[in-house]
Write an enzyme that holds these catalytic residues in place. Structure first.
Site, PDB file in Angstrom:
ATOM      1  N   TYR A 254      13.591 -35.107   8.459  1.00 42.01           N
ATOM      2  CA  TYR A 254      13.849 -36.334   9.217  1.00 42.01           C
ATOM      3  C   TYR A 254      15.056 -37.088   8.652  1.00 42.01           C
ATOM      4  O   TYR A 254      14.983 -38.288   8.368  1.00 42.01           O
ATOM      5  CB  TYR A 254      12.621 -37.241   9.208  1.00 42.01           C
ATOM      6  CG  TYR A 254      11.369 -36.674   9.848  1.00 42.01           C
ATOM      7  CD1 TYR A 254      11.398 -35.546  10.658  1.00 42.01           C
ATOM      8  CD2 TYR A 254      10.134 -37.292   9.634  1.00 42.01           C
ATOM      9  CE1 TYR A 254      10.240 -35.043  11.224  1.00 42.01           C
ATOM     10  CE2 TYR A 254       8.977 -36.794  10.213  1.00 42.01           C
ATOM     11  CZ  TYR A 254       9.031 -35.672  11.004  1.00 42.01           C
ATOM     12  OH  TYR A 254       7.872 -35.174  11.573  1.00 42.01           O
TER      13      TYR A 254
ATOM     14  N   HIS B  45       5.480 -27.562   7.213  1.00 41.14           N
ATOM     15  CA  HIS B  45       5.919 -28.172   8.466  1.00 41.14           C
ATOM     16  C   HIS B  45       5.957 -27.154   9.602  1.00 41.14           C
ATOM     17  O   HIS B  45       6.907 -26.399   9.749  1.00 41.14           O
ATOM     18  CB  HIS B  45       7.302 -28.809   8.262  1.00 41.14           C
ATOM     19  CG  HIS B  45       7.660 -29.825   9.314  1.00 41.14           C
ATOM     20  ND1 HIS B  45       8.787 -30.620   9.221  1.00 41.14           N
ATOM     21  CD2 HIS B  45       7.043 -30.195  10.456  1.00 41.14           C
ATOM     22  CE1 HIS B  45       8.849 -31.419  10.259  1.00 41.14           C
ATOM     23  NE2 HIS B  45       7.800 -31.171  11.031  1.00 41.14           N
TER      24      HIS B  45
END
Length: 346
Positions: free
Chosen positions: A52, A106
């Protein structure tokens, strides 16, 4: 603010949690102010990821002096030991901390193997032994992988899409996590922006005591909304159930009619990455996982292409046999015939 136990991690987190993906889209100063206000208002759980962009850095700036009073989870999508080691070290530096409460793999396409000495799990086990991370979890969008992760016993938490449009098999994931004493972290509580009744979304989550929703927050008014709902703590009433039933009926109608394609019309023929840059490139097809990765990279503009891609993701997730098409009105017919446009599949 009420806190709940996050499965066998024995971490106690605020039932209203802060999803930090959106803060990569705002300035450093605004992000720090927003995160700090969330903490001061009683939110103690913040979720981010290495992918991110500067989200971790902003969380670190906002929370480093109250580090022992908050729970932070982050993620790595690295596919080998060396990459995940580098991500963990980078996350520690960005977050201005010497430990990560919850590390999550992830959205892997297949489960990492704890026995692979060069695989990503090896890096995580070493980091845990050194005290760099305290608990190990996984995020995923695939039912098959999620079920396998639960059955493996190798993960303490599961982060999975969950909202009141959830299919029966999604509800089974929640129950399986409960039975396995795994913490269940709900992403996409607003179904990627398809749902706009925050009260109904909040109330639905209260029906599941073992579920911790992370609400993506980018603006002060969004934080205000979740804080107000948390203070009022609405549960499902006949009026709220009517809202839920209406939205569920719309989704069921598409399935009953055999709708196998969602078409979203926009101003361009195809979705692009690196839009407006010299290396701009059109996308012909992408999977949910690929689209999520592009979103994490900030490739799609909020209020423009981002909500369109998120709507396609949620449609394909709900109807895995279908597909979604983004193209222009002029190219719609050709797109439906498979000749142009950007197609998103499971």
């Amino acid at each position: 603010m009420d806190q709940i136990r996050l499965g066998r991690t024995e971490l106690y987190v605020s039932k209203t949690a802060f999803g930090a993906l959106p803060i990569q889209r705002i300035s450093h100063a605004d992000a720090v102010k927003l995160v700090r206000r969330a903490y001061e208002s009683g939110i103690n759980y913040f979720d981010t990821a290495n992918a991110y962009t500067d989200s971790e850095e902003k969380l670190g700036a906002a929370l480093h002096d109250v580090r022992h009073e908050v729970i932070i989870s982050t993620k790595s999508g690295g596919g080998d030991k060396k990459t995940v080691q580098a991500h963990i070290e980078e996350s520690l530096r960005r977050l201005q901390t010497d430990y990560i409460d919850l590390f999550q793999f992830h959205n892997p396409a297949q489960l990492p193997d704890p026995e692979d000495p060069d695989g990503p799990f090896a890096a995580v086990l070493e980091a845990k032994q050194k005290g760099y991370i305290r608990h190990i979890g996984i995020t995923n969008h695939r039912l098959k992988v999620a079920c396998a992760a639960i059955d493996s016993g190798n993960f303490e938490t599961m982060q999975f899409p969950f909202c009141y449009l959830a299919a029966p098999q999604d509800l089974e994931i929640v129950e399986k996590c409960k039975a396995a004493d795994m913490g269940f972290i709900a992403m996409k509580g607003l179904s990627g922006g398809l749902l706009n009744n925050a009260e109904a979304c909040y109330a639905f989550m209260q029906e599941y005591p073992n579920v911790v929703p992370i609400w993506g927050i980018q603006r002060e008014e969004e934080l205000d909304q979740w804080l107000e709902l948390t203070a009022r703590d609405p549960h499902v009433t006949p009026e709220i159930q009517a809202v839920i039933d209406k939205d569920r009926s719309s989704a069921k109608l598409a399935a009953d009619f055999g709708a196998d394609m969602l078409v979203i019309l926009t101003a361009v023929e195809k979705v692009c990455v690196n839009f407006g840059k010299p290396d701009q490139a059109e996308i012909d097809t992408m999977t949910i996982a690929e689209a999520e990765e592009f979103i994490a990279q900030g490739q799609f503009a909020p209020g423009s292409m981002l909500p369109k891609v998120e709507a396609c993701i949620e449609y394909v997730r709900a109807f895995p046999e279908g597909k979604a098409l983004i193209t222009s009105l002029e190219c719609a017919a050709a797109g439906i015939e498979g000749k142009t446009g950007t197609v998103i599949t499971a």
